[in-house]
Design a protein around this motif. Structure first.
Motif, mmCIF file in Angstrom:
data_model
loop_
_atom_site.group_PDB
_atom_site.id
_atom_site.type_symbol
_atom_site.label_atom_id
_atom_site.label_comp_id
_atom_site.label_asym_id
_atom_site.label_seq_id
_atom_site.Cartn_x
_atom_site.Cartn_y
_atom_site.Cartn_z
ATOM 1 N N TRP A 43 14.079 14.722 40.259
ATOM 2 C CA TRP A 43 13.936 16.170 40.140
ATOM 3 C C TRP A 43 14.958 16.935 40.973
ATOM 4 N N ARG A 98 3.242 15.875 38.094
ATOM 5 C CA ARG A 98 2.565 15.517 39.346
ATOM 6 C C ARG A 98 1.066 15.360 39.140
ATOM 7 N N GLY A 138 9.729 28.471 43.266
ATOM 8 C CA GLY A 138 9.611 27.295 42.405
ATOM 9 C C GLY A 138 9.684 25.999 43.189
ATOM 10 N N TRP A 145 8.871 24.654 36.323
ATOM 11 C CA TRP A 145 7.735 24.592 37.247
ATOM 12 C C TRP A 145 6.534 23.928 36.574
ATOM 13 N N CYS A 164 7.041 20.184 36.016
ATOM 14 C CA CYS A 164 6.943 19.428 37.268
ATOM 15 C C CYS A 164 5.492 19.287 37.715
ATOM 16 N N VAL A 165 4.735 20.385 37.609
ATOM 17 C CA VAL A 165 3.328 20.338 38.015
ATOM 18 C C VAL A 165 2.545 19.404 37.103
ATOM 19 N N LEU A 190 9.383 16.547 46.320
ATOM 20 C CA LEU A 190 9.392 16.520 44.865
ATOM 21 C C LEU A 190 8.695 15.264 44.355
ATOM 22 N N MET A 195 6.885 23.171 43.140
ATOM 23 C CA MET A 195 7.224 21.821 42.696
ATOM 24 C C MET A 195 6.994 20.783 43.788
ATOM 25 N N CYS A 196 7.073 21.194 45.042
ATOM 26 C CA CYS A 196 6.899 20.255 46.161
ATOM 27 C C CYS A 196 5.461 20.194 46.666
#
Length: 643
Positions: free
Chosen positions: A116, A186, A100, A179, A182-183, A111, A104-105
């Motif tokens: 986060w 982004r 994960g 996950w 976060c995606v 991040l 996420m990175c």
């Protein structure tokens, strides 16, 4: 150090495969090999890249689990299988946290924001609790099916198993939701190369998931999806290194179309054959032929709709290259005025630009003449950026026609965004079409300028030649009249005086004709004085509003003068108006010229009329003539760009 970790992971995977095939553990081996290899390759090309380190860590963790499970699954069991197999079981929740973190990175190894970090800490805490329970009690052994049992047994297994059966799915669901969130964050913030990097990774993940679902639905096995695990690592590595990064949009577009059409064909065929087959016994061949015909007929219309939807999903507001050229052609055939602004708008839609500026003139003295979005002030400088590839600067496309430089188009994207190869080709095609437009516009301007010069020359010739000679003749006739009167020839004096008056009237008409060709007052004193002269000579009362503090280009002043002249003439001859209002004002948008009367209206732009000539003349200056005519009167209005 990273190479040592990678080498150890490869050794563990190789040793695990040597112990025999176990399909249920295959995905760990494939993930270990692919993520380790990609991480090492990226680290070699980009030393110190954080995402590469995360990839190697993910690969090494899966290598440990793969080797441990392979050892524990081997029949025998092998010596020490309890402890080694145990190492392949309990780290799974922590490994998922590591996976994960890598997701996420992605793609830079950081991040999306510092906010986060507490979220990752919570995930790590949940993973630690689940791994601790799995390490102390054999809660995963029944699912994995190791041959050797756990290395030790503690009291309280039923309670631990009950807790784990609830905490494990809840924790894994939490991992996945975080996950995805976060995606999504982004992706919404990503611009330029980062957005395309994420598209490559998400495309690979979507393909892998689709294969997994197809495998479960058709073969009732996750093995096909398992075999696609390396696709994620390869796509991510290519995205990080930006290899063929700009090819992702066409790939996604075609995949959406092909996938959707495959589903439509399959579902349509199945519905007709299976559904109708249940209603009509037999006739299988006939139903197959009917299904094939229906699918064939519906294929093309459905494909076009799916293609439009895919274009909208992939390109957003942007038009396709064909649509962009079609839209530009529509601007060319539209009513006069706003053509250059239309070119900028078409380019902006085609390449997703934040700002587009059209420049005209010689290469060493370019001047901005149009800009998108509307209402944006034109750049004050006289030249765009010299280098088209300046980082963070606009892209520059020269506008050339028949080998002659006509100007340039500058395209500014959002910070961090660069143009793909396909977008550069579209920009080049639109710039070529703009070159033709500018050439036609320049040709029309040259014709108007040549006509104005000819009128000025004819006005001077009439004023300095024929008009002066007629005035001289009139003076001589005046002398003859005086002489005849003195000598007592009254009849001769009367006739000579009549000829003199006719000659003076002809001279006045000739003077008016010369002023109509090109008013000398406009050249000598400027637009305000020339419009005032028209108002003074108008047959109707005129209310003037003039605000032109400086001299303008000759073609602008002449065009504005003829707009006012035509408006006053039409009002006096056709409208039956009582008064006329004339406004000529210079502001930031250009020179506003407006002529309003309170007459009967009914003014229209007809072929061969003076209004049509005005509209054509204004079009050469990229201005539009607006005619509003009704029972309340007529209004002529235009705004002429002044540069």
């Amino acid at each position: 150090m990273i190479r040592g970790v990678g080498a150890a992971a490869i050794v563990l995977v190789a040793g695990g495969f040597a112990l025999g095939p176990h399909p249920g553990n295959l995905h760990n081996g494939l993930i270990a090999v692919s993520f380790t290899a990609v991480g090492l390759y990226v680290a070699g090309r980009r030393p110190g890249h954080r995402e590469a380190l995360l990839f190697v860590a993910v690969g090494a963790a899966h290598a440990v689990m793969f080797a441990g499970r392979q050892y524990g699954l081997h029949a025998g069991p092998l010596p020490g299988a309890s402890w080694i197999g145990w190492l392949g079981i309990w780290p799974l929740p922590l490994v998922l946290v590591l996976v994960g973190a890598a997701v996420m990175c992605f793609p830079a190894g950081r991040l999306p924001s510092p906010g986060w970090r507490p979220v990752v800490a919570v995930l790590a805490a949940v993973g630690f609790v689940l791994s601790a329970v799995s390490a102390l009690w054999p809660v995963e052994y029944a699912r994995v099916g190791l041959v050797a049992g756990p290395p030790f047994r503690l009291a309280g297994f039923p309670a631990a198993d009950a807790f784990y059966s609830v905490a494990r799915p809840a924790g894994y669901l939490l991992f996945q939701l975080v996950w995805v969130a976060c995606v999504v964050v982004r992706v919404r913030r990503a611009r330029g190369d980062e957005a395309r990097q994420l598209r490559w990774f998400l495309y690979a993940a979507t393909v892998s998931a689709a294969v997994m679902v197809a495998g479960l639905a058709v073969w009732r096995s996750p093995l096909p999806g398992t075999l696609t695990a390396p696709l994620l690592a390869v796509a991510a590595g290519a995205a990080i290194l930006r290899h063929r990064l700009y090819d992702i949009d066409p790939v996604i577009n075609k995949s959406l179309v092909v996938g959707a059409m495959a589903a439509v064909v399959t579902v349509g065929y199945a519905v007709i054959v299976v559904g109708a087959g249940r209603l009509v016994d037999g006739h299988g061949t006939l139903l197959s032929l009917v299904a094939t015909g229906v699918v064939a007929v519906a294929f093309q219309p459905v494909r076009e709709r799916v293609q439009r939807l895919a274009d909208r999903l992939v390109y957003g507001r942007r038009t396709t290259p064909y649509e962009a050229l079609s839209r530009l052609s529509a601007h060319l055939t539209a009513p006069a005025g706003g053509l250059l602004d239309g070119i900028c708008a078409t380019v902006a839609d085609a390449v997703g630009a934040r700002e587009v500026v059209l420049w005209t003139g010689p290469a060493d003295d370019l001047r901005a003449v149009a800009i998108w979005p509307p209402g944006t002030p034109l750049p004050g400088e006289h030249n765009p950026p010299d280098e088209p590839g300046t980082p963070g600067g606009p892209a520059v496309a020269p506008v050339v026609h028949d080998g002659r430089f006509q100007g340039a188009l500058t395209v500014t994207r959002a910070p961090g965004e660069t143009m793909s190869v396909a977008e550069q080709r579209v920009l080049g095609d639109l710039a070529a079409q703009a070159g033709l437009v500018l050439e036609l516009r320049a040709t029309a301007q040259r014709l108007v300028a040549a006509g104005d010069a000819a009128r000025r020359r004819l006005e001077r010739d009439l004023h300095d030649g024929a008009q002066q000679r007629l005035v001289t003749v009139a003076m001589e006739l005046g002398a003859v009249v005086r002489l005849a009167t003195t000598s007592g020839a009254a009849e001769v004096a009367e006739r000579a005086d009549g000829v003199r008056r006719q000659l003076l009237e002809a001279t006045a008409e000739l003077r008016e004709m010369a002023r109509g060709l090109h008013p000398a007052v406009l050249t000598q004193d400027g637009l305000e004085a020339a419009v005032g002269f028209l108002a003074d000579r108008s047959a109707l009362p005129v209310r003037l509003s003039l605000a032109v503090p400086r001299r303008l280009p000759a073609e602008v002043e002449a065009t504005a003068y003829f707009v006012v002249s035509e408006g006053l003439t039409n009002a006096a001859r056709h409208s039956g108006a009582a008064t006329v209002t004339v406004e000529v004002t210079l502001d930031g948008a250009g020179l506003l010229v407006e002529v309003c009367d309170d007459g009967e209206g009914a003014a229209v732009v007809r072929a061969g009329s003076g209004l049509e000539g005005l509209a054509d003349r204004l079009a050469t200056l990229d201005a539009r003539l607006t005619v509003e005519s009704g029972p309340a009167g007529t209004r002529l209005r235009t705004v002429i760009p002044c540069g």
